[in-house]
Write a protein that holds these residues in place. Structure first.
Motif, PDB file in Angstrom:
ATOM      1  N   LEU A  64       4.533   4.149  -3.991  1.00 48.57           N
ATOM      2  CA  LEU A  64       4.459   5.151  -5.089  1.00 48.57           C
ATOM      3  C   LEU A  64       4.225   4.675  -6.290  1.00 48.57           C
ATOM      4  O   LEU A  64       5.184   4.108  -6.803  1.00 48.57           O
ATOM      5  N   VAL A  93      -0.862   1.083  -5.505  1.00 47.71           N
ATOM      6  CA  VAL A  93      -2.479   0.711  -5.531  1.00 47.71           C
ATOM      7  C   VAL A  93      -3.971   1.125  -5.727  1.00 47.71           C
ATOM      8  O   VAL A  93      -4.837   0.859  -5.671  1.00 47.71           O
ATOM      9  N   GLU A  94      -3.320   3.453  -5.928  1.00 46.02           N
ATOM     10  CA  GLU A  94      -4.861   3.670  -6.099  1.00 46.02           C
ATOM     11  C   GLU A  94      -5.852   3.383  -7.478  1.00 46.02           C
ATOM     12  O   GLU A  94      -6.538   3.734  -8.353  1.00 46.02           O
ATOM     13  N   VAL A  95      -3.641   2.664  -8.478  1.00 46.10           N
ATOM     14  CA  VAL A  95      -4.976   3.111 -10.212  1.00 46.10           C
ATOM     15  C   VAL A  95      -5.238   1.846 -10.693  1.00 46.10           C
ATOM     16  O   VAL A  95      -4.996   1.409 -11.424  1.00 46.10           O
ATOM     17  N   ASP A  96      -5.397   0.686 -10.033  1.00 49.38           N
ATOM     18  CA  ASP A  96      -5.843  -0.811  -9.869  1.00 49.38           C
ATOM     19  C   ASP A  96      -6.696  -0.292 -11.333  1.00 49.38           C
ATOM     20  O   ASP A  96      -8.239   0.741 -10.718  1.00 49.38           O
ATOM     21  N   GLY A 140      -1.695  19.928 -12.916  1.00 51.18           N
ATOM     22  CA  GLY A 140      -1.354  18.360 -12.117  1.00 51.18           C
ATOM     23  C   GLY A 140      -2.132  18.007 -10.870  1.00 51.18           C
ATOM     24  O   GLY A 140      -2.298  16.310 -10.653  1.00 51.18           O
ATOM     25  N   TYR A 199      -4.993  -1.415   3.409  1.00 51.18           N
ATOM     26  CA  TYR A 199      -5.181  -0.550   2.525  1.00 51.18           C
ATOM     27  C   TYR A 199      -6.716  -0.686   2.156  1.00 51.18           C
ATOM     28  O   TYR A 199      -6.676  -2.134   2.230  1.00 51.18           O
ATOM     29  N   ASP A 240      -9.590   4.348   1.040  1.00 47.41           N
ATOM     30  CA  ASP A 240      -9.300   5.066  -0.181  1.00 47.41           C
ATOM     31  C   ASP A 240     -11.241   5.123  -0.403  1.00 47.41           C
ATOM     32  O   ASP A 240     -11.656   4.265  -0.744  1.00 47.41           O
ATOM     33  N   VAL A 242      -1.051  14.027 -13.325  1.00 46.58           N
ATOM     34  CA  VAL A 242      -1.136  13.279 -12.516  1.00 46.58           C
ATOM     35  C   VAL A 242       0.564  13.325 -12.183  1.00 46.58           C
ATOM     36  O   VAL A 242       1.128  13.493 -12.656  1.00 46.58           O
ATOM     37  N   ARG A 243       0.307  13.565 -10.755  1.00 47.22           N
ATOM     38  CA  ARG A 243       2.062  12.904 -10.497  1.00 47.22           C
ATOM     39  C   ARG A 243       2.302  12.339  -9.617  1.00 47.22           C
ATOM     40  O   ARG A 243       1.532  11.974  -8.810  1.00 47.22           O
ATOM     41  N   ILE A 257       8.175   5.304   0.562  1.00 46.01           N
ATOM     42  CA  ILE A 257       7.454   5.647   3.074  1.00 46.01           C
ATOM     43  C   ILE A 257       7.403   4.519   3.056  1.00 46.01           C
ATOM     44  O   ILE A 257       6.634   3.003   2.611  1.00 46.01           O
ATOM     45  N   MET A 286      13.301   8.295  -1.687  1.00 45.12           N
ATOM     46  CA  MET A 286      11.432   8.134  -1.374  1.00 45.12           C
ATOM     47  C   MET A 286      10.376   7.058  -1.237  1.00 45.12           C
ATOM     48  O   MET A 286       9.228   7.452  -1.415  1.00 45.12           O
ATOM     49  N   CYS A 319       4.786  10.937  -7.814  1.00 44.30           N
ATOM     50  CA  CYS A 319       5.047  11.277  -7.174  1.00 44.30           C
ATOM     51  C   CYS A 319       3.891  11.034  -5.890  1.00 44.30           C
ATOM     52  O   CYS A 319       4.070  10.562  -4.147  1.00 44.30           O
ATOM     53  N   LEU A 320       2.557  11.338  -6.070  1.00 45.13           N
ATOM     54  CA  LEU A 320       1.740  12.048  -5.009  1.00 45.13           C
ATOM     55  C   LEU A 320       0.342  10.989  -4.668  1.00 45.13           C
ATOM     56  O   LEU A 320      -0.151  10.675  -4.585  1.00 45.13           O
ATOM     57  N   VAL A 321       1.040   9.838  -5.832  1.00 47.03           N
ATOM     58  CA  VAL A 321      -0.066   8.288  -6.173  1.00 47.03           C
ATOM     59  C   VAL A 321       0.538   7.342  -5.404  1.00 47.03           C
ATOM     60  O   VAL A 321       1.471   7.111  -6.000  1.00 47.03           O
ATOM     61  N   LEU A 322      -0.339   6.504  -4.883  1.00 51.17           N
ATOM     62  CA  LEU A 322      -0.124   5.361  -4.731  1.00 51.17           C
ATOM     63  C   LEU A 322      -0.738   4.573  -5.585  1.00 51.17           C
ATOM     64  O   LEU A 322      -1.112   4.672  -5.900  1.00 51.17           O
ATOM     65  N   ARG A 327     -13.689   4.616  -4.682  1.00 57.04           N
ATOM     66  CA  ARG A 327     -14.366   3.818  -5.335  1.00 57.04           C
ATOM     67  C   ARG A 327     -16.050   3.248  -4.637  1.00 57.04           C
ATOM     68  O   ARG A 327     -16.487   2.977  -5.023  1.00 57.04           O
ATOM     69  N   LEU A 357       5.061   6.217  -8.804  1.00 61.60           N
ATOM     70  CA  LEU A 357       6.580   6.797  -9.570  1.00 61.60           C
ATOM     71  C   LEU A 357       7.722   5.699  -9.504  1.00 61.60           C
ATOM     72  O   LEU A 357       7.919   5.127 -10.385  1.00 61.60           O
ATOM     73  N   GLU A 358       8.039   5.238  -7.755  1.00 59.05           N
ATOM     74  CA  GLU A 358       8.494   3.954  -7.803  1.00 59.05           C
ATOM     75  C   GLU A 358       8.266   2.828  -8.609  1.00 59.05           C
ATOM     76  O   GLU A 358       9.226   1.948  -8.838  1.00 59.05           O
ATOM     77  N   PRO A 370       0.820  -0.971  -0.157  1.00 57.85           N
ATOM     78  CA  PRO A 370      -0.027   0.119  -0.156  1.00 57.85           C
ATOM     79  C   PRO A 370       0.611   1.540  -0.176  1.00 57.85           C
ATOM     80  O   PRO A 370       0.341   2.321  -0.676  1.00 57.85           O
ATOM     81  N   ALA A 371       2.221   1.453   0.652  1.00 63.40           N
ATOM     82  CA  ALA A 371       2.802   2.350   0.245  1.00 63.40           C
ATOM     83  C   ALA A 371       3.854   2.688  -0.179  1.00 63.40           C
ATOM     84  O   ALA A 371       4.335   3.938  -0.947  1.00 63.40           O
ATOM     85  N   VAL A 411      -0.369  12.210   0.927  1.00 61.13           N
ATOM     86  CA  VAL A 411       0.885  11.082   0.812  1.00 61.13           C
ATOM     87  C   VAL A 411       1.962  11.942   1.319  1.00 61.13           C
ATOM     88  O   VAL A 411       3.069  11.304   1.683  1.00 61.13           O
ATOM     89  N   LEU A 454       1.357  -0.655   5.995  1.00 63.50           N
ATOM     90  CA  LEU A 454       0.284  -0.248   6.181  1.00 63.50           C
ATOM     91  C   LEU A 454      -0.885  -1.060   5.226  1.00 63.50           C
ATOM     92  O   LEU A 454      -0.609  -1.948   4.808  1.00 63.50           O
TER      93      LEU A 454
END
Ligand code: FES
Ligand code: FES
Lengths: 161, 296
Positions: free
Chosen positions: A23, A66-69, B106, B9, B54, A58-59, B3, B1, A61-64, B57, A25-26, A20-21, B39, B7
């Motif tokens: 990013l 897991v959110e883009v499933d 963005g 989720y 989250d 979107v950036r 985290i 970078m 680096c600010l999106v996890l 959804r 980007l990574e 979950p944590a 974040v 956690l």
């Protein structure tokens, strides 16, 4: 605990297991092998990590991750699949970049702008690009390329009378 | 970078499921919408939750509509959604004006209006405008629903009236009467990435007391009630505006930080108040600057 994430990156389907944590980007850089989104500020300020998520910038680096499933991502690797876009060609011709670190983010942000506003005014381009920092160029050749690309596209689709 | 946090989720599909999860254990939960504040806060160790819920959804939380004379803004509505909404442009253009000044495209594509008032940093852009518009915050928990006036919402830097187990489903913004004029002015060092150094929102409704609020110049966004009362009593002529500007130092308590000194913020609040009141009055009269024209 790992989460299964299914997403499309530049039209290609990926299934990944992410924490979950982690990013986006990574995950894009280290696991999907997409290197165009760059870590810059890593706090949402510079735009070098920009990707298109369902067509919107979107950036990453600010999106996890897991959110883009279930979502779709586009990076410059995907834009260039059929050769350089009009915008990219103008950027090459006008030498819009020097070191190029900002380029992927700027190309994607400008691509989104032209999709929603095909004939932007200079001040609209400046406003849209204001969240993408470039430490080399002073922005003028970038903004000129966006305006030139918009004018070229307009001339080829609807000849002026 | 990276985290480094262990956690859990959750991405519930309904509000019932969300409330069920929230009631299960009194864990350190963070609710996630756009994530543009959550974040970085995770990475900077400002928060250390053991689970993320989250909301993206959950059905119905992205609604943006005019209902019974008020704009209903669901907690998933982004600043870009506001900018792109014909209803917002027609009925409440100052909301799009404010949204257009938040960070960058963005960020705006992801960041939500409700998230902005829930993270509640002193410089949040939505705070002063929602105060000036008299918005209401709607919450739900397993105990039922609850509504909080935005006047009672902000309790301190990053502190709000939300209680454990609650979710903000939406805010409602009463639509000002036609013939109203409003303006949002924001000062920052650069466009596109900087937080506000100071901001002010002004809403003028015919025959009604003006509503004015400042941001980034106190621990929370603040109403400027003395200025409101003065303008209500004296009208909006040049003398009254001068007198209102003279009250700014009594209304705000800015600090010196990396973005500006206290003195600079104070001086600029005076300039911004003058310009925002003038712009709002002009718009009410039908000849003010087009919404989105930077006043600073
Ligand atoms: S690295 Fe993401 S915005 Fe700078
Ligand atoms: S070309 Fe070097 S940062 Fe933009």
């Amino acid at each position: 605990m790992g989460h299964a994430v299914a997403l499309k990156v530049n039209g290609e389907s990926w299934s990944l297991e992410v924490e979950p944590a982690e990013l986006l980007l990574e995950v894009l850089r280290s696991r999907v092998g997409i290197k165009s989104p760059k870590p810059g500020c890593e706090r949402g300020d510079c735009g070098s990590c920009t990707v298109l998520l369902d067509g919107r910038s979107v950036r990453s680096c600010l999106v996890l991750a897991v959110e883009v499933d279930g979502h779709e991502l586009t990076t410059v690797e995907g834009l260039g699949i059929d050769g350089l876009t009009e915008l990219q060609q103008r950027m090459v011709e006008l030498s819009s970049f020097q070191c190029g670190y900002c380029a992927p983010g700027i190309v994607l942000t400008a691509t989104e702008l032209l999709a929603v506003n095909p004939r932007p005014e200079r001040h609209e381009v400046q406003a849209a690009m204001s969240g993408n920092l470039c430490r080399c160029t002073g922005y003028a050749p970038i903004i000129d390329a966006v305006l030139t690309a918009a004018a070229t596209a307009a001339a080829t689709t609807a000849p002026e009378v | 970078m990276t985290i480094s946090l262990d956690l859990a989720y959750h991405a519930p599909a309904s509000l019932d499921e969300t409330l069920e999860i929230l009631s299960e254990q009194a864990g350190r939960t963070v609710l996630l919408a756009g994530g543009t504040d959550v974040v970085p806060s995770l990475r900077d160790d400002l928060i250390s939750p053991n689970r993320i819920v989250d909301l993206k959804r959950v059905e119905g939380l992205g609604d943006l509509a005019v209902i019974d004379g008020a704009l209903h803004v669901g907690c998933l509505v982004t600043f870009s959604d506001l900018i792109g909404s014909p209803a917002v442009h027609a009925r409440l253009p100052v909301l799009a004006e404010m949204a257009g000044m938040v960070a960058s495209v963005g960020i705006r594509n992801r960041a939500t209006l409700v998230g902005n008032i829930c993270s509640a940093v002193p410089s949040c852009d939505a705070g002063p405008l929602l105060l000036a518009l008299g918005a209401r915050v709607h919450l739900v928990s397993r105990e039922g629903v609850r509504t909080v006036d935005v006047d009672d919402w902000f309790e301190g830097p990053r502190r709000t009236a939300i209680r454990s187990g609650e979710v903000v489903t939406h805010v409602t913004i009463p639509l000002p009467a036609s013939g109203h004029g409003a303006a949002y002015a924001r000062l920052s060092r650069t466009r596109g990435e900087d937080l506000a150094q100071a901001c002010v929102a002004v809403v003028l409704e015919p025959g009604d007391r003006p509503r004015i609020a400042f941001g980034a110049v106190a621990p929370t966004p603040v109403r400027a009630r003395r200025i409101e009362a003065l303008l209500h009593a004296q009208g909006l002529d040049a003398g009254a505006i001068d007198a209102a500007v003279g009250l700014v130092a009594e209304e705000v308590a800015p600090i010196t930080d990396v973005r500006a000194t206290r003195r600079y913020r104070l001086a600029m609040c005076e300039v911004m108040l003058r310009r925002a009141v003038t712009a709002a009055a002009g718009r009410a009269a039908g000849d003010g600057p087009v919404h989105g024209t930077p006043l600073m």
